[in-house]
Design an enzyme around this catalytic site. Structure first.
Site, PDB file in Angstrom:
ATOM      1  CD  GLU A   9      -2.975   5.554   6.870  1.00 36.16           C
ATOM      2  OE1 GLU A   9      -2.709   5.712   5.492  1.00 36.16           O
ATOM      3  OE2 GLU A   9      -1.969   5.067   7.554  1.00 36.16           O
ATOM      4  CG  ASN A  20      -1.798   1.410   1.408  1.00 37.53           C
ATOM      5  OD1 ASN A  20      -1.812   2.078   0.596  1.00 37.53           O
ATOM      6  ND2 ASN A  20      -2.381   1.207   2.477  1.00 37.53           N
ATOM      7  CD1 TRP A  21       3.530   1.236  -2.703  1.00 38.48           C
ATOM      8  CD2 TRP A  21       4.291   2.593  -4.544  1.00 38.48           C
ATOM      9  NE1 TRP A  21       4.619   0.520  -3.594  1.00 38.48           N
ATOM     10  CE2 TRP A  21       5.053   1.337  -4.739  1.00 38.48           C
ATOM     11  CE3 TRP A  21       4.015   3.560  -5.460  1.00 38.48           C
ATOM     12  CZ2 TRP A  21       5.802   1.204  -5.591  1.00 38.48           C
ATOM     13  CZ3 TRP A  21       5.024   3.300  -6.480  1.00 38.48           C
ATOM     14  CH2 TRP A  21       5.877   2.354  -6.672  1.00 38.48           C
ATOM     15  CE  LYS A  22      -0.111   3.171   4.572  1.00 32.47           C
ATOM     16  NZ  LYS A  22      -0.025   3.350   6.060  1.00 32.47           N
ATOM     17  CD  GLU A  41      -3.661  -2.347   7.346  1.00 29.87           C
ATOM     18  OE1 GLU A  41      -2.387  -2.608   6.781  1.00 29.87           O
ATOM     19  OE2 GLU A  41      -4.168  -1.257   6.941  1.00 29.87           O
ATOM     20  CG  HIS A  79      -5.812   2.010   5.089  1.00 30.35           C
ATOM     21  ND1 HIS A  79      -5.241   2.882   6.188  1.00 30.35           N
ATOM     22  CD2 HIS A  79      -4.773   1.196   5.105  1.00 30.35           C
ATOM     23  CE1 HIS A  79      -4.158   2.668   6.468  1.00 30.35           C
ATOM     24  NE2 HIS A  79      -3.575   1.521   6.082  1.00 30.35           N
ATOM     25  CB  SER A 122       5.064  -2.081  11.709  1.00 35.06           C
ATOM     26  OG  SER A 122       4.805  -0.542  12.086  1.00 35.06           O
ATOM     27  N   GLY A 148       2.589   2.222  10.632  1.00 34.24           N
ATOM     28  CA  GLY A 148       3.630   3.299  10.699  1.00 34.24           C
ATOM     29  C   GLY A 148       4.392   3.475  11.788  1.00 34.24           C
ATOM     30  N   GLY A 196       2.940  -1.157   4.239  1.00 32.25           N
ATOM     31  CA  GLY A 196       2.879   0.297   3.988  1.00 32.25           C
ATOM     32  C   GLY A 196       4.294   0.871   3.432  1.00 32.25           C
ATOM     33  N   GLY A 197       5.050   1.161   4.582  1.00 33.92           N
ATOM     34  CA  GLY A 197       6.170   1.503   4.257  1.00 33.92           C
ATOM     35  C   GLY A 197       7.242   1.205   3.857  1.00 33.92           C
TER      36      GLY A 197
HETATM   37  P1  PGA Z   1       2.926  -0.001   7.455  1.00 26.67           P
HETATM   38  O1  PGA Z   1       1.362   0.393   7.023  1.00 26.67           O
HETATM   39  O2  PGA Z   1       3.366  -1.096   6.957  1.00 26.67           O
HETATM   40  O3  PGA Z   1       3.565   1.537   7.013  1.00 26.67           O
HETATM   41  O4  PGA Z   1       2.733   0.172   9.081  1.00 26.67           O
HETATM   42  C1  PGA Z   1       0.707  -0.550   6.810  1.00 26.67           C
HETATM   43  C2  PGA Z   1      -1.052  -0.260   6.136  1.00 26.67           C
HETATM   44  O5  PGA Z   1      -1.141   0.853   6.661  1.00 26.67           O
HETATM   45  O6  PGA Z   1      -1.404  -0.716   5.382  1.00 26.67           O
END
Ligand code: PGA
Length: 258
Positions: free
Chosen positions: A105, A15-17, A173, A103, A218, A179, A239-240
């Site tokens: 966010e 997930n590149w956000k 999640e 998600h 994470s 993050g 994500g990251g």
């Molecule tokens: P993260 O994000 O791996 O940076 O913790 C995961 C996500 O939000 O899908």
């Protein structure tokens, strides 16, 4: 074959956000190039969810490769006067085969409720996309001991009734793990994924047995093998660590050791 004896093909989704420009195509191509060979020989399905602006361009390069593409959100309606929104049909048209919905966010930044998430998942199904339905508790909810109640409640309210293992993936999640570099212990992940599995089986029978349940929050190269080995963890939403091909591929390769 996973630890439970169920044959579920894992999925590792990046997930590149809100990260990535046209120049980021190189990272996606590096993932593609490392995954050459027959699709069936790969240890897991691999997916990238770049910003919507990049899906069509990535699809042109990755179209015939094993790297699948996903959107990060969609509007419930197929078209109409909704400035700035993107329909599931548009994501499909651009080359996506899946879309992340709900998600945390989106739930936080845009006030999305589980009912909204369900409508988006239904839109994904209507458009022929796999819906990756995200659920997870906040830190306060975990401390209050309400993790399972929160997660199962979100699952029940967010997932369309007629979901199948082919058209829906659940992503657990924990909000506090996203993050932050923090992760739940493998035992905690096992408890939550076990509860999600039980709910899915109760609601959907064999489809619930076969549905993929991803862990996200994470996931990094150094913890992926441990997390992916947990019972009922059928892949990762990353994500990251998905932004750099080398890290993302190291997570995919965790599957060679599970
Ligand atoms: P993260 O994000 O791996 O940076 O913790 C995961 C996500 O939000 O899908």
């Amino acid at each position: 074959m996973g630890k439970t004896g169920r044959e579920i093909r894992p999925l590792v989704a990046g997930n590149w956000k809100m990260n990535g420009l046209k120049a980021s195509l190189g990272e996606a191509m590096a993932v593609r190039d490392a995954l050459q060979g027959p699709l069936a020989s790969l240890p897991a399905e691999v997916m990238i969810a770049p910003p919507a602006t990049l899906i069509a361009g990535f699809a042109a390069e990755l179209g015939s490769s094993p790297v699948l593409l996903a959107g990060q959100d969609c509007h419930p309606k197929p078209s109409g006067a909704h400035t700035g929104d993107i329909a599931a049909e548009m994501l499909k048209d651009a080359g996506a085969s899946a879309v992340i919905v709900g998600h945390s966010e989106r739930r936080t930044d845009h006030g999305e409720t589980s009912a909204d998430v369900r409508a988006k998942a239904e839109a994904a199904h209507r458009a022929g996309l796999v819906a990756i339905v995200c659920i997870g508790e906040t830190h306060a909810e975990r401390l209050a001991g309400s993790t399972l109640a929160v997660v199962c409640g979100q699952l029940e309210e967010s997932m369309p009734e007629l979901s199948t293992a082919a058209n829906t993936v659940v992503a657990y999640e924990p909000v506090w793990a996203i993050g932050t570099g923090l992760t739940p212990s493998p035992d905690d992940v096992k408890d939550v994924h076990g509860a999600i599995r039980a709910r899915l089986v109760a609601q959907l029978g064999v489809e619930g047995e076969a549905m993929r349940i991803l862990y996200g929050g994470s996931v990094k190269p150094d913890n992926a093998a441990t997390l992916m080995a947990v019972e009922n963890v059928d892949g990762a939403l990353v994500g990251g660590a998905s932004l750099k091909a080398s890290d993302f591929l190291a997570i995919v390769r965790a599957y060679e050791n599970v």
